[in-house]
Design a protein around this motif. Structure first.
Motif, PDB file in Angstrom:
ATOM      1  N   ASN A   1      -4.990   3.484   5.752  1.00  0.00           N
ATOM      2  CA  ASN A   1      -3.752   4.114   5.322  1.00  0.00           C
ATOM      3  C   ASN A   1      -2.583   3.163   5.570  1.00  0.00           C
ATOM      4  O   ASN A   1      -2.223   2.882   6.703  1.00  0.00           O
ATOM      5  N   GLU A   2      -1.970   2.682   4.478  1.00  0.00           N
ATOM      6  CA  GLU A   2      -0.881   1.710   4.590  1.00  0.00           C
ATOM      7  C   GLU A   2       0.336   2.295   5.316  1.00  0.00           C
ATOM      8  O   GLU A   2       1.093   1.570   5.955  1.00  0.00           O
ATOM      9  N   ASP A   3       0.525   3.622   5.242  1.00  0.00           N
ATOM     10  CA  ASP A   3       1.664   4.253   5.913  1.00  0.00           C
ATOM     11  C   ASP A   3       1.539   4.207   7.430  1.00  0.00           C
ATOM     12  O   ASP A   3       2.528   4.346   8.142  1.00  0.00           O
ATOM     13  N   GLU A   4       0.346   4.023   7.938  1.00  0.00           N
ATOM     14  CA  GLU A   4       0.132   3.974   9.380  1.00  0.00           C
ATOM     15  C   GLU A   4       0.071   2.545   9.921  1.00  0.00           C
ATOM     16  O   GLU A   4      -0.116   2.339  11.110  1.00  0.00           O
TER      17      GLU A   4
END
Length: 99
Positions: free
Chosen positions: A29-32
């Motif tokens: 997950n790129e957001d994490e």
């Protein structure tokens, strides 16, 4: 440290947390994804530029003494009393110019 002590944690508890394994991103997950040092530094610089007085203003800071009743009257109007006082002085200047 003070906040940790207020929560009842000892110095050794804080030391354990600091010594723990840092967050490891799983790559999914790129957001994490944690920020890189460069991304963090860029964000800090943007934040610092937003702080403080706006540049290019035509106002000057000064110290002046007013009677208490005059200040009380302007302050009674709530927030923005300094702006209202500035407007009142500007109106006075319009009718009392030296020209």
């Amino acid at each position: 440290m003070r906040a940790a002590r207020n929560r009842g944690e000892s110095k050794t508890d804080v030391t354990k947390v600091r010594a723990g394994t840092p967050y490891v991103w799983d790559g999914k997950n790129e957001d994490e994804r944690p920020l890189t040092r460069e991304e963090m530094q860029a964000g800090i610089e943007v934040y610092r530029k937003q702080r403080g007085r706006p540049t290019g203003g035509d106002k000057e800071s000064t110290t002046i003494r007013f009677d208490r009743d005059v200040l009380a009257a302007f302050r009674a109007g709530g927030p923005g009393w300094q702006t209202r006082m500035n407007a009142a002085l500007r109106d006075w200047l319009k009718t009392h110019s030296r020209e």
